[in-house]
Design a protein around this motif. Sequence first.
Motif, PDB file in Angstrom:
ATOM      1  N   THR A   1       0.836  -1.204   0.000  1.00  0.00           N
ATOM      2  CA  THR A   1       0.000   0.000   0.000  1.00  0.00           C
ATOM      3  C   THR A   1       0.868   1.250   0.000  1.00  0.00           C
ATOM      4  N   LEU A   2       1.940   1.243   0.798  1.00  0.00           N
ATOM      5  CA  LEU A   2       2.871   2.370   0.807  1.00  0.00           C
ATOM      6  C   LEU A   2       3.505   2.562  -0.568  1.00  0.00           C
ATOM      7  N   VAL A   3       3.881   1.464  -1.197  1.00  0.00           N
ATOM      8  CA  VAL A   3       4.486   1.544  -2.530  1.00  0.00           C
ATOM      9  C   VAL A   3       3.469   2.058  -3.544  1.00  0.00           C
ATOM     10  N   ASN A   4       2.222   1.590  -3.435  1.00  0.00           N
ATOM     11  CA  ASN A   4       1.175   2.068  -4.346  1.00  0.00           C
ATOM     12  C   ASN A   4       0.956   3.570  -4.197  1.00  0.00           C
ATOM     13  N   MET A   5       1.053   4.067  -2.963  1.00  0.00           N
ATOM     14  CA  MET A   5       0.896   5.505  -2.711  1.00  0.00           C
ATOM     15  C   MET A   5       2.028   6.292  -3.355  1.00  0.00           C
ATOM     16  N   ALA A   6       3.212   5.690  -3.424  1.00  0.00           N
ATOM     17  CA  ALA A   6       4.317   6.332  -4.137  1.00  0.00           C
ATOM     18  C   ALA A   6       4.097   6.256  -5.641  1.00  0.00           C
ATOM     19  N   ALA A   7       3.596   5.117  -6.105  1.00  0.00           N
ATOM     20  CA  ALA A   7       3.444   4.901  -7.548  1.00  0.00           C
ATOM     21  C   ALA A   7       2.426   5.833  -8.185  1.00  0.00           C
ATOM     22  N   ILE A   8       1.348   6.137  -7.478  1.00  0.00           N
ATOM     23  CA  ILE A   8       0.315   6.978  -8.081  1.00  0.00           C
ATOM     24  C   ILE A   8       0.778   8.425  -8.237  1.00  0.00           C
ATOM     25  N   GLN A   9       1.882   8.784  -7.556  1.00  0.00           N
ATOM     26  CA  GLN A   9       2.491  10.095  -7.745  1.00  0.00           C
ATOM     27  C   GLN A   9       3.845   9.958  -8.447  1.00  0.00           C
ATOM     28  N   TYR A  10       3.928   8.969  -9.303  1.00  0.00           N
ATOM     29  CA  TYR A  10       5.147   8.719 -10.089  1.00  0.00           C
ATOM     30  C   TYR A  10       5.609   9.969 -10.817  1.00  0.00           C
TER      31      TYR A  10
ATOM     32  N   ALA B   1       1.641   0.760  -9.854  1.00  0.00           N
ATOM     33  CA  ALA B   1       2.822   0.132  -9.241  1.00  0.00           C
ATOM     34  C   ALA B   1       3.231  -1.110 -10.020  1.00  0.00           C
ATOM     35  N   HIS B   2       2.249  -1.894 -10.446  1.00  0.00           N
ATOM     36  CA  HIS B   2       2.539  -3.100 -11.236  1.00  0.00           C
ATOM     37  C   HIS B   2       3.174  -2.725 -12.566  1.00  0.00           C
ATOM     38  N   GLU B   3       2.628  -1.690 -13.214  1.00  0.00           N
ATOM     39  CA  GLU B   3       3.166  -1.223 -14.496  1.00  0.00           C
ATOM     40  C   GLU B   3       4.625  -0.793 -14.362  1.00  0.00           C
ATOM     41  N   LEU B   4       4.937  -0.109 -13.260  1.00  0.00           N
ATOM     42  CA  LEU B   4       6.291   0.399 -13.043  1.00  0.00           C
ATOM     43  C   LEU B   4       7.251  -0.672 -12.533  1.00  0.00           C
ATOM     44  N   GLY B   5       6.680  -1.766 -12.043  1.00  0.00           N
ATOM     45  CA  GLY B   5       7.524  -2.773 -11.409  1.00  0.00           C
ATOM     46  C   GLY B   5       7.955  -2.367 -10.017  1.00  0.00           C
ATOM     47  N   TRP B   6       7.176  -1.488  -9.387  1.00  0.00           N
ATOM     48  CA  TRP B   6       7.488  -1.056  -8.022  1.00  0.00           C
ATOM     49  C   TRP B   6       6.818  -2.043  -7.050  1.00  0.00           C
ATOM     50  N   VAL B   7       7.616  -2.920  -6.480  1.00  0.00           N
ATOM     51  CA  VAL B   7       7.089  -3.982  -5.635  1.00  0.00           C
ATOM     52  C   VAL B   7       7.748  -3.911  -4.263  1.00  0.00           C
ATOM     53  N   ALA B   8       6.946  -4.082  -3.229  1.00  0.00           N
ATOM     54  CA  ALA B   8       7.482  -4.058  -1.858  1.00  0.00           C
ATOM     55  C   ALA B   8       8.311  -5.307  -1.588  1.00  0.00           C
TER      56      ALA B   8
END
Length: 670
Positions: free
Chosen positions: A20-29, A663-670
Amino acid sequence: MCGIAGVIHRDKDRTIDAQTLVNMAAIQYHRGPDNFGYYNPEGVGVGMSHARLTIIDLDEERGRQPLVSDDQRYMMVHNGEFYDFQRIRADMTAQGARYQTKSDSEIVLQMYPHYGIEKTVENLRGEFAFSIYDREEETMYLVRDRFGIKPLYWTETVHGVVFGSELKVLFAHPEVKREIDSEGLYHQLIQVMIPGSTAFKGVNQVPPGHWIKIQRRNGKLEISEHKYWDIDFPQAEAHLNVKDEQEYIDGVRENLLEAVQHRLNADVPVGAYLSGGIDSCSILGLSASVRQDPVKAFTIGFDDADYDETPIAREMAEMTGAEQIILPLSAEHLYDHFERTIWHTERTIYNTLGVAKLLMSQKVREQGYKVVLTGEGSDELFAGYPAFRNDMFLYGLDDLPENLRKEMQSTLAESNKLFKGAMLPREAFRSEAIDAKVGFTPTCIQNWMGCDGFARQLMSKDHQANISDYDPGTAMAEQFDENQLEGRHPLDKAQYVWIKTMLEGQILTWGGDRVDMANSMEARPPFLDHHLAAYAVNIPPQMRIKGPVEKYVLKEAMKGLLPETLYKRQKFAFMAPPAHTDKKKWNALMELMEEFASEEKVAAAGLIDYGALQDMIKKNDDPTVPREDKVQMDAILNHVLGVQLLHHHFIENDVPKMAAAKAHELGWVA
């Protein structure tokens, strides 16, 4: 410049989901595409994440945030810039501090344990929003810069508090509710917002010059708000002790130059925005004078000669030897990007200038630049807006003969007739509550508060009923600090009101950070350096506005840098041509209305009265409706479209799923 996010739970043993923390970062990529980081230690009940745009310390790993102290007691995330940080680093190193990075951000992690929050913030210079958590004290601080250049939002959930750089960051958390409330809807329609508020129920901004303290005690979170700075104009009688005019001129030049030099400090190239106004021309002129290489200047050009400033901008670029990039924009095509602009501004906009600036920041990034200097804040400090001159003529010149007063007002109205209904009110408006607090209702907010009748009629019946007893003037006046108004000169009061409302709520939001960072581009406004502001407030009103000349002392300080045409002309508002002035642009607006404000879409959102909306649209074709009324209705129609888009983006869409998909698109995974 980056995007930050975080969560603090009431129960410190409650796990904070890392993804969830990573997703919060990803949406403000868009705020930080260069890398991301997160930190959620067990048994702490706190987690933070960060999307990074590398500007200072380009090492990808070394500058990654969140930053954590060696003893694990403190963690922090930071968005923005701290200037003069090298001096602070050296001072703290002499006291035994050891740094992990070369970034400006880390100075807070070193200063806070030594000085505490109050002295730490007092010594910070720049535009910033950050959070720091003290594990032993179980205390988190959310801190925002003095003028609100950088955004920072927070809200309470069933389990604690969620914060982030943008609303969509909060909405990416599945526990955050998404609902436009009645007062928020009303303020979106009249443009001027209550400081610290948003369009969404229960979602707050950290006010400029404040921090929010969140302390965990016995399984509960105690939340308090603290003001650490405010624009502080002197008592009116202090302006009677006037120094030599040249001393003020030299002082402005010296302080502005220092502010510019600080903001040229970066590990990447720094460019400049350039319009045909004194503000951006001054910044470009000073930048060019202290740099060895040519400055790259970026200019917006409109296809309507009444609103286009490229001739003066081109002249300024030639004077300074700047490499100028002009982005020509066709009026009707601005609406092609309106939907995307509202996704980033997260509030309504009255004019497509916000769209134009988003496209300009895109052009800047295409040219390989991450940083530009801008002219925002000059009108606020040096009384540049026509509304300030009107208040000066009305209330600030006691010895002015009545015939001369009327003549000056008439000249002001004539020279700004193009912007009546936007920069100047179409008719006078008074708020009893603001009159009581300020002494008069400043002209700068009259135009927007005068939209009250339009706004209420356009709201759905349920929302109308919810605000039947609501007085926006009272709500606004309650946010003004009486200690900053009592005994001040009328011009100082007018500037204070604008700074507390429209500067942060409009100029620095959809005219600044949000449309710049939409394309991962940092804008730095030297005029909003708080050291410069401390000097500017002490300039006597009659030297800010001298006779009919606005920003007199600034013009004199910059005289040698400016084209003669610009030096002699009055303030010209920078805005895009309104839709009603161009049939193609009007049709483009109507196409968007049909897509997002159709009868079906309006009914589904439950925000707007469709019949009232259609009545307003029909008035555009009525030749008996005065031009200034159409200017104002044009703005309100943009607001209506904006609130429909807010509903579409943030309520109709599943934002947590969007964040997870990003996050999935960017490959940003916790």
